[in-house]
Design an enzyme around this catalytic site. Sequence first.
Site, mmCIF file in Angstrom:
data_model
loop_
_atom_site.group_PDB
_atom_site.id
_atom_site.type_symbol
_atom_site.label_atom_id
_atom_site.label_comp_id
_atom_site.label_asym_id
_atom_site.label_seq_id
_atom_site.Cartn_x
_atom_site.Cartn_y
_atom_site.Cartn_z
ATOM 1 N N LYS A 277 -7.529 -1.377 9.500
ATOM 2 C CA LYS A 277 -7.867 -0.985 10.865
ATOM 3 C C LYS A 277 -9.273 -0.372 10.945
ATOM 4 C CE LYS A 277 -3.492 -1.439 12.692
ATOM 5 N NZ LYS A 277 -2.631 -1.707 11.595
HETATM 6 C C1 LIG Z 1 -1.627 -2.695 11.512
HETATM 7 C C2 LIG Z 1 -1.251 -3.153 10.158
HETATM 8 C C3 LIG Z 1 -0.717 -4.428 9.926
HETATM 9 C C4 LIG Z 1 -0.410 -5.382 11.063
HETATM 10 O O1 LIG Z 1 -1.565 -5.827 11.737
HETATM 11 P P1 LIG Z 1 -1.434 -6.488 13.187
HETATM 12 O O2 LIG Z 1 -2.835 -6.700 13.649
HETATM 13 O O3 LIG Z 1 -0.706 -5.474 14.018
HETATM 14 O O4 LIG Z 1 -0.662 -7.733 13.025
HETATM 15 C C5 LIG Z 1 -0.461 -4.809 8.629
HETATM 16 N N1 LIG Z 1 -0.687 -3.971 7.590
HETATM 17 C C6 LIG Z 1 -1.190 -2.743 7.765
HETATM 18 C C7 LIG Z 1 -1.393 -1.874 6.581
HETATM 19 C C8 LIG Z 1 -1.495 -2.289 9.044
HETATM 20 O O5 LIG Z 1 -2.000 -1.062 9.210
#
Ligand SMILES: *Cc1c(COP(=O)(O)O)cnc(C)c1O
Length: 460
Positions: free
Chosen positions: A109
């Site tokens: 993120k």
């Molecule tokens: C947010 C997240 C996901 C999922 O990503 P999306 O964009 O919501 O599909 C997968 N793994 C981790 C560690 C995350 O923080």
Amino acid sequence: MRYVSTRGGVEPLTFKAAVMSGLARDGGLFLPESVPDLSGALESLRTLSYAELAYEIMRHFVSDISETDLRAIIEKSYGVFRHPDVTPVVAVGPVHVLELFHGPTLAFKDVALQFLGNLFEHILNETGSSMNIVAATSGDTGSAAIYGVRGRKRIRIFVMHPRGRVSPVQELQMTTVTDANVHNLAVEGTFDDCQNIVKDLFNDLEFRDECELGAVNSINWARVLAQIVYYFHAALQVKEKTGAAKVSFAVPTGNFGDIFAGYMAYRMGLPIERLVLATNENDILARYFNSGVYSLGAVAATLSPSMDIQVASNFERYLYCLADSSPQQLRQWMADLKTKGSITTPDARHGCFAAGRGDTAMTLETIRDYWNRHGYLLDPHSAVGVAVGTRFIDESVPMICLATAHPAKFGDAVLRATGQDLARHALIDKLMGLPTRLEKAPADTAAIAAIVRRHIAAGA
Ligand SMILES: *Cc1c(COP(=O)(O)O)cnc(C)c1O
């Protein structure tokens, strides 16, 4: 480039307006009016640094920020990553692991939220206005968003997490940030409750204007945009290293944001053979891609909490593409979801998509196996991606598995899988014992609105 709403109820906006708006005022999500074709430019992109590549991709989507400013925003955002390649790719056993966790909060993120924080600041400085961000998190968005905007003058952030349902490390990463502009709300409910409250607050147009709301969840187009870059970066590197004509990606999926960025890269002409969508037991999306029916179930808590989601907010963007950009069809499907709890789309035209589910036993087995055989430690989210991705490996096409978090964020799962306390990171060890701050709140839109108003009135 202008941005249209999936629901078709607002005039197209410029990039900056779409970013500041977050969710469109008709409740839809923004998408670019057209998709640029970069298939002829791949050779010239191959040798660029991450930041240079990011500019070369983003410039097609951003027509209202100058080259100098956009380059500066990008450089500031990726300069804080701890790896010179920003998102390096390492060959591990039968797959290539794309490490997306070298940012400040050790999850993918950061790639989007460092960029979004700098972008918000740039735009707010231009207009002289301020912004109150309301966000929902299943764990990783919250800390990444907080690190993206902490201490910034014109921005206040309210992050709702489902109380007791995020990992202890995730909670610490959020609540140990005690900057005055950061407010953590521990909500008595699930992540879907938190996400619904965000949508409700944005759909209350009066409240939205009064409080100058901003969105950092992946409903914000800028997040998807920032994530397109690493698909290009990884594919170009792996093609170069292996000589393969095409690559595949395996993506551990929750809200469909990350994999939608991969789908955009595919549509932009990146030679992707397969985009493998991987879910945990919360497999609504895997079921959809294998059956054409998107039908809601209950949320189960798993080892990969950031994927414990039923209503995948970004799926609306994909449905809009599937509806050939028809807002009428899209609105009909969204109404079906509300009234019948399911959407059925006609014969699956899913092109590059493949999908599967990796349950708890497979997650643990994959972590154990990759540690024992390859000496490589996966976090449980990345392990879901690897477990499902390896089912779709084709001899001639390298499989790039997205590693979305550093294993140290989910040390308990690693301990359970390997029997050893292997997953450590100095950034996390440093948080233990620091002072924390959070406010408890009910899963109620009016109560959250009151909290936001109270802090704005108090100027804190
Ligand atoms: C947010 C997240 C996901 C999922 O990503 P999306 O964009 O919501 O599909 C997968 N793994 C981790 C560690 C995350 O923080």
